[in-house]
Design an enzyme around this catalytic site. Structure first.
Site, short mmCIF file in Angstrom:
data_model
loop_
_atom_site.label_atom_id
_atom_site.label_comp_id
_atom_site.label_asym_id
_atom_site.label_seq_id
_atom_site.Cartn_x
_atom_site.Cartn_y
_atom_site.Cartn_z
N LYS A 202 3.16 1.12 -4.60
CA LYS A 202 2.18 1.58 -5.58
C LYS A 202 1.37 2.78 -5.05
O LYS A 202 1.50 3.17 -3.89
CB LYS A 202 1.27 0.41 -5.97
C1 PLP Z 1 3.83 -4.08 -9.35
C2 PLP Z 1 3.39 -4.64 -10.67
C3 PLP Z 1 2.72 -5.85 -10.79
C4 PLP Z 1 2.56 -6.80 -9.64
O1 PLP Z 1 1.85 -6.30 -8.59
P1 PLP Z 1 1.72 -7.21 -7.26
O2 PLP Z 1 0.57 -6.62 -6.54
O3 PLP Z 1 3.02 -7.06 -6.53
O4 PLP Z 1 1.48 -8.61 -7.68
C5 PLP Z 1 2.23 -6.23 -12.01
N1 PLP Z 1 2.42 -5.48 -13.11
C6 PLP Z 1 3.10 -4.31 -13.06
C7 PLP Z 1 3.27 -3.51 -14.30
C8 PLP Z 1 3.63 -3.87 -11.84
O5 PLP Z 1 4.33 -2.73 -11.79
#
Ligand code: PLP
Length: 404
Positions: A202
């Site tokens: 991210k």
């Molecule tokens: C990556 C992602 C998540 C989950 O994030 P985590 O921190 O891994 O739990 C949730 N929603 C979307 C749209 C994502 O891309």
């Protein structure tokens, strides 16, 4: 042996013209000495779980998105579950979610005993369609989950208006959207509660982690308590001067807190956020410039009004103008030594969601089309001009040699 070798090099001729020496991954976190030193500092401090770094991160992050409160958690998924619980989602309730997202967006409702009501998205942005939300509202609806796909804000004005008119909570899954804006306001300060992800790929990466932001003190308190076993120290303190060992369990909580090791890395990434964003911005701009006007390709939407966080660069192809399908296109990129991904497999195409909630493909034409034509290109801070040019060259080569 010789014959094999010959056949291989002839067949691979076209794509090998552009084959990179080294594999370009789809995503790679940007880790510098700043992150390493902060984490080492934490390791030496003796505070590994919730401690001073987490508390500091819970101040600095919400300040960066103009929100009043922050609750640091071990993932955005945990955060979404806490957020839905805080706005009052209980067994039997309905939660409206977009078809086009990662599973976490909807599954958290299931874990609370609620029913995800899956609706289609808007063309181009692939964000939840406000008109589809309105049609899906029933007396059981308790909340709406928005997603800012790729880092471009959902259409919040009509969504917040609908929510206020029907008494619903709005939880924003902002896993892609740090730092992004909607009409000049930071994502994180618009929905009732926003859940950010700091997963390794991210825009702010700590490995695994997340942050909830809100302006509502009751929500913030509830989420902090539920993230830590439902533990309440104030409940005890009310009854007199007790030692710090005392606590009372006042709700069925979870263990969803962030650790100081993750928070240390988060603080270092937060301090670098302008540079991290600028990297994603120039890469996106370069791709869009190269692919605009190519009839076989569709570049992702940008906005002159809102700041795009560019977590993903979602290129789409027009398969009817090509002699190869999306899967083959991806294979050709692999031949060029370039890693890509596909976002998102809509919920209605996953057997769990389809069979449990009776989802029908014909109800999701926009999400289906968006998914079938999508290829996510590498976009991460630290990509060199040469890396970006390799991706552009490979994509254009594949288009050129496979035009109808
Ligand atoms: C990556 C992602 C998540 C989950 O994030 P985590 O921190 O891994 O739990 C949730 N929603 C979307 C749209 C994502 O891309």
């Amino acid at each position: 042996m010789d014959g094999d070798h010959q056949a291989h090099s002839t067949a691979g001729n076209l794509t090998q013209r552009r084959r990179r020496e080294s594999f370009l991954p789809f995503a790679r976190p940007s880790v510098t000495d700043a992150e390493i030193n902060e984490v080492v500092d934490t390791l030496r401090s003796g505070w590994l779980s919730v401690g001073p770094k987490t508390k500091q991160f819970e101040k600095e992050f919400p300040a960066a998105v103009n929100a009043t409160y922050g609750v640091a958690v071990n993932s955005a998924t945990s955060g979404l579950q806490l957020a839905l619980e805080a706005v009052g989602v209980r067994p039997g309730d309905e939660v409206i979610v977009p078809d086009y997202s990662f599973t976490a967006t909807a599954m958290v409702a299931v874990h609370l005993g609620a029913r995800p009501v899956v609706v289609d998205v808007s063309p181009r942005t692939c964000n939840i369609d406000p008109a589809a939300i309105e049609r899906a509202i029933t007396p059981r609806t308790k909340a709406i989950v928005t997603v800012d796909i790729a880092g471009l804000a959902a259409d919040f004005d009509p969504i917040m208006e609908l929510a206020r008119a029907h008494g619903l909570g709005v939880v924003d899954d902002a896993a892609h959207a740090f730092p992004a804006t909607y009409k000049g306001r930071m994502i994180g300060s618009i929905a009732d509660i926003t859940s950010f992800s700091f997963y390794a790929t991210k825009t702010l990466a700590v490995g695994d982690g997340g942050m909830l932001t809100t302006d509502n003190q009751d929500y913030a308190k509830r989420m902090a308590k539920m993230a830590m076993h439902g533990m309440d120290r104030d409940a005890w303190n009310r009854y007199g001067a007790h030692g710090s060992w005392q606590y009372e369990i006042t709700a069925p909580g979870y263990k969803f807190n962030m650790s100081d090791i993750s928070a240390a890395m988060g603080l270092a990434q937060l301090a670098r956020r302008d540079w991290l964003l600028s990297q994603r911005q120039w890469i996106a701009a370069r791709y869009t410039e190269a692919f605009s006007g190519i009839a076989e390709l569709e570049t992702p939407p940008d906005s002159t009004r809102d700041q795009h966080a560019w977590h993903l660069y979602m290129l789409r192809i027009h398969p009817e103008r090509l002699r190869i399908d999306r899967a083959t296109f991806i294979e050709r990129l692999g031949d060029a030594n370039i890693g890509v991904s596909v976002h998102f497999i809509p919920f209605h195409l996953h057997s769990y969601y389809r069979d449990t909630f009776g989802l029908r493909a014909e109800d999701y034409p926009v999400a289906t089309d968006a998914y079938e034509r999508e290829i996510s290109l590498p976009i991460f801070p630290g990509m060199t001009q040469e890396d970006v040019d390799d991706v552009i060259g490979a994509v254009l080569d594949i288009v050129e040699s496979n035009r109808r």
